[in-house]
Design a protein around this motif. Structure first.
Motif, PDB file in Angstrom:
ATOM      1  N   GLN A  28      -5.293  -2.450   7.080  1.00 54.86           N
ATOM      2  CA  GLN A  28      -6.092  -3.653   6.837  1.00 54.86           C
ATOM      3  C   GLN A  28      -5.220  -4.886   7.032  1.00 54.86           C
ATOM      4  OE1 GLN A  28      -7.559  -4.755   2.693  1.00 54.86           O
ATOM      5  NE2 GLN A  28      -9.404  -3.808   3.535  1.00 54.86           N
TER       6      GLN A  28
ATOM      7  N   GLY B 237       0.805  -1.220   0.000  1.00 56.81           N
ATOM      8  CA  GLY B 237       0.000   0.000   0.000  1.00 56.81           C
ATOM      9  C   GLY B 237       0.834   1.264   0.000  1.00 56.81           C
TER      10      GLY B 237
ATOM     11  N   ASN C 168     -10.487  -4.698   8.753  1.00 57.72           N
ATOM     12  CA  ASN C 168     -10.215  -3.261   8.733  1.00 57.72           C
ATOM     13  C   ASN C 168      -9.914  -2.814  10.164  1.00 57.72           C
ATOM     14  OD1 ASN C 168     -10.541  -2.976   5.999  1.00 57.72           O
ATOM     15  ND2 ASN C 168     -12.695  -2.389   6.123  1.00 57.72           N
TER      16      ASN C 168
ATOM     17  N   HIS D  90      -2.096  -4.204   4.836  1.00 52.81           N
ATOM     18  CA  HIS D  90      -2.258  -3.321   3.671  1.00 52.81           C
ATOM     19  C   HIS D  90      -2.589  -1.914   4.156  1.00 52.81           C
ATOM     20  CE1 HIS D  90      -3.016  -2.029  -0.399  1.00 52.81           C
ATOM     21  NE2 HIS D  90      -4.175  -1.519  -0.007  1.00 52.81           N
TER      22      HIS D  90
ATOM     23  N   GLU E 235      -4.108   1.444   3.325  1.00 52.97           N
ATOM     24  CA  GLU E 235      -4.951   2.197   2.392  1.00 52.97           C
ATOM     25  C   GLU E 235      -4.552   3.662   2.381  1.00 52.97           C
ATOM     26  OE1 GLU E 235      -8.814   0.992   4.024  1.00 52.97           O
ATOM     27  OE2 GLU E 235      -9.122  -0.125   2.146  1.00 52.97           O
TER      28      GLU E 235
END
Length: 239
Positions: free
Chosen positions: A182, A143, A193, A174, A176
């Motif tokens: 995440q 990300g 999340n 990850h 965002e």
């Protein structure tokens, strides 16, 4: 005038002792290095080999074996070893038998960044290059990689590594954007999340309660997203 022979004897004895110490030191300095021993401490010894360390020493000092002990500055050798990107700490010393011993602690990766640049994040939160000798099985970080998001990823990874279940099952983080992280799990289809890094204890406590109930009900495969972003609750999105 009376001569104090006792003082003269003591002075002479002192000079003899000093001379013997000096001679012993001289003989010791003239001794050569008979052997080199490289010891990796701890259980994280996969990213640097003995051959790599020997090569590093040769590049900086040439052949060390059979060289006089006085030609080597141990503190400088330690600094050279610590300059290697895989080394966390190093201690070098000589034995009375002429053996040069290097004790090395390797760095420990806890996450692997996959982006424009690829590198590990180590247990101190610092960037660590990938190793050609071994690929660590650690969560993959993807990300939007920035200084701040890496700091947050480090906080998350430290928390994960303190929990046996999370350490074994979280395989990815990850990013965002800043404050929106995440998690990806090894055996589950859903993603988690997490939101930001605040209140991690509360968030993961809620998640573990949800996971235990869903596993008991055999309903884990029904969810696509599990959100911990909201205070004191778990919000799930079904497939």
């Amino acid at each position: 005038m009376r001569v104090n022979w006792n003082n003269i004897k003591l002075g002479f004895l002192g000079m003899v002792i000093i001379g013997l110490y000096g001679f012993a030191d001289y003989r010791s300095d003239q001794k050569t290095i008979d052997d080199i021993s490289i010891k990796f401490l701890g259980d994280n010894n996969l990213y640097l080999t003995e051959a790599s360390v020997n090569k590093l020493l040769i590049q900086n000092y040439g052949t060390i074996k059979n060289r006089a002990k006085e030609q080597l500055v141990l503190n400088t050798i330690e600094e050279v070893l610590r300059s290697n990107d895989m080394v966390k700490n190093a201690q070098v010393y000589l034995t009375v038998n002429g053996e040069l011993i290097s004790k090395i602690v390797q760095r420990k990766p806890i996450g692997r960044v996959e982006g424009v640049s690829k590198f590990y994040l180590d247990d101190l939160g610092e960037r660590m290059p990938l190793s050609k000798h071994h690929s660590a099985r650690v969560p993959i970080i993807t990300g939007k990689i920035t200084g701040k998001t890496l700091e947050d990823a480090y906080v998350i990874l430290n928390y994960i590594n303190e929990d046996d279940f999370l350490r074994k099952n979280v395989i990815g983080i990850h990013i965002e954007e800043e404050g929106k992280y995440q998690l990806k799990f090894r055996l589950e289809n859903f993603v988690v999340n997490l939101g930001g890094v605040e209140n991690l204890d509360e968030k993961f406590k809620n998640f573990m309660a949800f996971y235990a109930k869903a596993a008991k009900d055999k309903s884990l495969e029904k969810y696509a997203v599990v959100s911990l972003e909201f205070s004191n609750q778990v919000v799930c999105t079904k497939i």
